[in-house]
Design a protein around this motif. Structure first.
Motif, PDB file in Angstrom:
ATOM      1  N   SER A   1      17.824  56.587  24.348  1.00 30.21           N
ATOM      2  CA  SER A   1      18.598  55.749  23.427  1.00 30.21           C
ATOM      3  C   SER A   1      19.431  56.565  22.444  1.00 30.21           C
ATOM      4  N   THR A   2      18.861  57.656  21.911  1.00 32.89           N
ATOM      5  CA  THR A   2      19.620  58.456  20.946  1.00 32.89           C
ATOM      6  C   THR A   2      20.829  59.129  21.600  1.00 32.89           C
ATOM      7  N   LYS A   3      20.697  59.486  22.869  1.00 33.39           N
ATOM      8  CA  LYS A   3      21.827  60.075  23.588  1.00 33.39           C
ATOM      9  C   LYS A   3      22.931  59.035  23.788  1.00 33.39           C
ATOM     10  N   ALA A   4      22.521  57.791  24.077  1.00 32.48           N
ATOM     11  CA  ALA A   4      23.497  56.716  24.259  1.00 32.48           C
ATOM     12  C   ALA A   4      24.231  56.434  22.957  1.00 32.48           C
ATOM     13  N   VAL A   5      23.488  56.415  21.850  1.00 31.88           N
ATOM     14  CA  VAL A   5      24.103  56.193  20.537  1.00 31.88           C
ATOM     15  C   VAL A   5      25.029  57.365  20.195  1.00 31.88           C
ATOM     16  N   ALA A   6      24.621  58.578  20.569  1.00 37.92           N
ATOM     17  CA  ALA A   6      25.464  59.757  20.325  1.00 37.92           C
ATOM     18  C   ALA A   6      26.794  59.635  21.056  1.00 37.92           C
ATOM     19  N   LYS A   7      26.757  59.067  22.259  1.00 45.17           N
ATOM     20  CA  LYS A   7      27.993  58.875  23.024  1.00 45.17           C
ATOM     21  C   LYS A   7      28.918  57.892  22.305  1.00 45.17           C
ATOM     22  N   VAL A   8      28.327  56.847  21.720  1.00 43.02           N
ATOM     23  CA  VAL A   8      29.116  55.881  20.952  1.00 43.02           C
ATOM     24  C   VAL A   8      29.737  56.570  19.741  1.00 43.02           C
ATOM     25  N   PHE A   9      28.985  57.463  19.114  1.00 48.03           N
ATOM     26  CA  PHE A   9      29.494  58.178  17.946  1.00 48.03           C
ATOM     27  C   PHE A   9      30.660  59.097  18.300  1.00 48.03           C
ATOM     28  N   THR A  10      30.805  59.423  19.591  1.00 48.40           N
ATOM     29  CA  THR A  10      31.960  60.203  20.013  1.00 48.40           C
ATOM     30  C   THR A  10      33.242  59.451  19.701  1.00 48.40           C
ATOM     31  N   GLY A  11      33.192  58.130  19.851  1.00 48.38           N
ATOM     32  CA  GLY A  11      34.349  57.295  19.510  1.00 48.38           C
ATOM     33  C   GLY A  11      34.686  57.392  18.042  1.00 48.38           C
ATOM     34  N   VAL A  12      33.645  57.491  17.198  1.00 47.33           N
ATOM     35  CA  VAL A  12      33.855  57.651  15.757  1.00 47.33           C
ATOM     36  C   VAL A  12      34.542  58.984  15.481  1.00 47.33           C
ATOM     37  N   THR A  13      34.032  60.041  16.126  1.00 47.67           N
ATOM     38  CA  THR A  13      34.573  61.386  15.916  1.00 47.67           C
ATOM     39  C   THR A  13      36.040  61.465  16.314  1.00 47.67           C
ATOM     40  N   VAL A  14      36.336  60.999  17.514  1.00 49.24           N
ATOM     41  CA  VAL A  14      37.711  61.064  18.009  1.00 49.24           C
ATOM     42  C   VAL A  14      38.629  60.210  17.142  1.00 49.24           C
ATOM     43  N   GLY A  15      38.148  59.031  16.746  1.00 50.87           N
ATOM     44  CA  GLY A  15      38.954  58.155  15.908  1.00 50.87           C
ATOM     45  C   GLY A  15      39.250  58.763  14.554  1.00 50.87           C
ATOM     46  N   MET A  16      38.228  59.393  13.954  1.00 44.60           N
ATOM     47  CA  MET A  16      38.388  59.983  12.630  1.00 44.60           C
ATOM     48  C   MET A  16      39.306  61.198  12.650  1.00 44.60           C
ATOM     49  N   VAL A  17      39.121  62.055  13.653  1.00 43.56           N
ATOM     50  CA  VAL A  17      39.824  63.334  13.666  1.00 43.56           C
ATOM     51  C   VAL A  17      41.197  63.243  14.339  1.00 43.56           C
ATOM     52  N   LEU A  18      41.300  62.476  15.427  1.00 43.50           N
ATOM     53  CA  LEU A  18      42.551  62.423  16.162  1.00 43.50           C
ATOM     54  C   LEU A  18      43.359  61.157  15.905  1.00 43.50           C
ATOM     55  N   GLY A  19      42.703  60.114  15.386  1.00 41.51           N
ATOM     56  CA  GLY A  19      43.396  58.851  15.158  1.00 41.51           C
ATOM     57  C   GLY A  19      44.588  58.981  14.235  1.00 41.51           C
ATOM     58  N   ILE A  20      44.394  59.699  13.116  1.00 45.31           N
ATOM     59  CA  ILE A  20      45.463  59.845  12.129  1.00 45.31           C
ATOM     60  C   ILE A  20      46.650  60.634  12.689  1.00 45.31           C
ATOM     61  N   PRO A  21      46.449  61.845  13.264  1.00 47.19           N
ATOM     62  CA  PRO A  21      47.610  62.580  13.796  1.00 47.19           C
ATOM     63  C   PRO A  21      48.312  61.877  14.950  1.00 47.19           C
ATOM     64  N   ILE A  22      47.533  61.192  15.814  1.00 49.09           N
ATOM     65  CA  ILE A  22      48.151  60.470  16.936  1.00 49.09           C
ATOM     66  C   ILE A  22      49.025  59.330  16.423  1.00 49.09           C
ATOM     67  N   THR A  23      48.479  58.537  15.502  1.00 45.72           N
ATOM     68  CA  THR A  23      49.226  57.419  14.941  1.00 45.72           C
ATOM     69  C   THR A  23      50.451  57.903  14.189  1.00 45.72           C
ATOM     70  N   SER A  24      50.288  58.988  13.440  1.00 44.38           N
ATOM     71  CA  SER A  24      51.406  59.563  12.700  1.00 44.38           C
ATOM     72  C   SER A  24      52.508  60.027  13.652  1.00 44.38           C
ATOM     73  N   PHE A  25      52.110  60.670  14.750  1.00 47.76           N
ATOM     74  CA  PHE A  25      53.075  61.149  15.740  1.00 47.76           C
ATOM     75  C   PHE A  25      53.862  59.986  16.349  1.00 47.76           C
ATOM     76  N   ILE A  26      53.148  58.933  16.727  1.00 50.49           N
ATOM     77  CA  ILE A  26      53.814  57.764  17.325  1.00 50.49           C
ATOM     78  C   ILE A  26      54.768  57.120  16.327  1.00 50.49           C
ATOM     79  N   GLY A  27      54.315  57.011  15.077  1.00 45.92           N
ATOM     80  CA  GLY A  27      55.160  56.418  14.049  1.00 45.92           C
ATOM     81  C   GLY A  27      56.407  57.231  13.792  1.00 45.92           C
ATOM     82  N   ASN A  28      56.275  58.558  13.793  1.00 45.75           N
ATOM     83  CA  ASN A  28      57.421  59.432  13.523  1.00 45.75           C
ATOM     84  C   ASN A  28      58.387  59.511  14.706  1.00 45.75           C
ATOM     85  N   GLN A  29      57.825  59.534  15.919  1.00 44.46           N
ATOM     86  CA  GLN A  29      58.668  59.684  17.105  1.00 44.46           C
ATOM     87  C   GLN A  29      59.333  58.382  17.529  1.00 44.46           C
ATOM     88  N   PHE A  30      58.683  57.276  17.275  1.00 44.34           N
ATOM     89  CA  PHE A  30      59.218  55.986  17.720  1.00 44.34           C
ATOM     90  C   PHE A  30      59.510  55.074  16.520  1.00 44.34           C
TER      91      PHE A  30
END
Length: 396
Positions: A127-156
């Motif tokens: 169960s903890t491994k499964a929850v850890a996999k879900v937390f990967t979504g948190v990590t990617v969203g927190m770290v990459l969400g802002i630069p990705i969204t910023s890039f899309i907003g600036n380019q388009f």
């Protein structure tokens, strides 16, 4: 579809929600220009979102506690997709603010159900491994969400950045409806029974620990770019690369934390503040040197994201009889910790200088460690003695 894929689909939904919450940070300059508002007004799009989560999280989770988990997951993502679609074409700032705030009420509901659904989709020892996999979504969203969204907003365009989040949420919603089996609540707990966990003093020590760990994390991380720019003297492009490196190592950290927690929740939680404290000291004393700092950032990313799942597991372990409500408490108090840490780090930065924000994080870690020690000594003295004996024996 194999049950192992359930956590992955849920994690993508987490990414979509986190991206909705934090991605807007990367487009605040465009929002101020587009709607002709001040920076402080635009900041409400983030702060009010977090405030709604912190205040209403547990209550909204209680309200939906008897609903089929599959329907909850899909329904919340549908609301988020509609919200982002509305935000893309909002005619004025007031309408944009409404489209931002409304889905915030359901943000903690998805998180609470997501952790529980992931844990229940696999054998208990995984169960903890499964929850850890879900937390990967948190990590990617927190770290990459802002630069990705910023890039899309600036380019388009600004509209495109909101549509990006809408598409992610819509696709994940359809994936849940298509591939995840029905998850009915077999035995609905009464509101009173769920709220009863709040009378446990040991739970409040766990809540305090989780809140303080989150504060320790964000007291420093919130000023990641500022620190690298002012102390390490890195340039903007290099800082962006460091942010991606930090996030990539964080994914690995989630996986390793899940493995450690599956072996021992107590040991992992006890040692976490000590390990993060060592990282902070390294940042303080070696942060002015570029090469050492790059190595430290990799280790920091691993340890940083581990703190998310460790604090969540520590809190919910004391309220296993009401898992979804316990998860909602983590989301709410976690957001409180983020606000507390960011505010404290900002004070250290303004009063003592950028280099000194490290001590804000160290202070919260010391308080978290005290709470962990009190919890074990007051409510589980036998386990405390066993751990002490084991540690002494292993040292010998």
């Amino acid at each position: 579809m194999k049950k192992s894929y359930i956590s992955s689909i849920i994690a993508i939904g987490i990414f979509g929600i986190i991206n909705t919450e934090l991605g807007v940070v990367g487009t605040l300059p465009q929002i101020t220009q587009h709607f002709r508002i001040s920076v402080s007004q635009a900041g409400l799009l983030v702060s009010l979102f977090a405030l709604v989560i912190a205040i209403f999280g547990p209550f909204m989770t209680l309200l939906f506690s008897g609903v089929n988990r599959k329907n909850i997951l899909a329904g919340v993502l549908a609301i988020f997709a509609i919200s982002n679609l509305g935000s893309a074409f909002a005619p004025n700032y007031t309408v944009l603010l409404l489209f931002r705030i409304l889905p915030a009420f359901l943000h903690p509901v998805y998180f609470s159900v997501a952790f529980t659904a992931a844990a229940s989709s696999v054998p208990k020892d995984q169960s903890t491994k499964a929850v850890a996999k879900v937390f990967t979504g948190v990590t990617v969203g927190m770290v990459l969400g802002i630069p990705i969204t910023s890039f899309i907003g600036n380019q388009f365009s600004l509209e495109s950045s909101f549509l990006f989040s809408a598409v992610i949420n819509a696709i994940t919603c359809m994936s849940i409806l298509s591939w995840i089996p029905s998850m009915p609540v077999k035995e609905k707990m009464s509101y009173g029974k769920q709220l009863k966990v709040l009378v446990k003093p040991q739970l409040w020590l766990n809540i305090a620990t989780a809140c303080l760990i989150m504060a320790a994390l964000f007291a420093v991380y919130s000023y990641f770019a500022e620190y690298l720019g002012k102390v390490t003297n890195m340039k903007g492009t290099t800082i962006s690369v460091m942010l991606i490196l930090f996030g990539a190592s964080g994914v690995y950290g989630n996986i390793q934390a899940g493995k450690l927690l599956s072996k021992s929740i107590v040991k992992t939680t006890i040692f976490y503040p000590l390990v993060l404290g060592m990282i902070y000291l390294l940042i303080f004393y070696a942060g002015t040197y570029t090469i050492p700092m790059i190595v430290i950032i990799i280790a920091w990313g691993v340890v940083f994201t581990s703190g998310l799942i460790i604090s969540q597991t520590w809190l919910t372990s004391e309220a296993s009889e009401a898992p979804e409500f316990a998860n909602s408490l983590f989301v709410s108090f976690g957001n409180l910790g983020v606000s507390l840490g960011t505010t404290s780090g900002g004070w250290f930065l303004s009063q003592m200088g950028t280099h000194q924000i490290i001590w804000s994080g160290v202070l919260f870690l010391m308080l978290a460690f005290i709470c962990i020690g009190l919890k074990i000594r007051l409510f589980d003295p036998k386990r405390d003695k066993i751990l002490l004996v084991k540690n002494i024996t292993s040292n010998e």
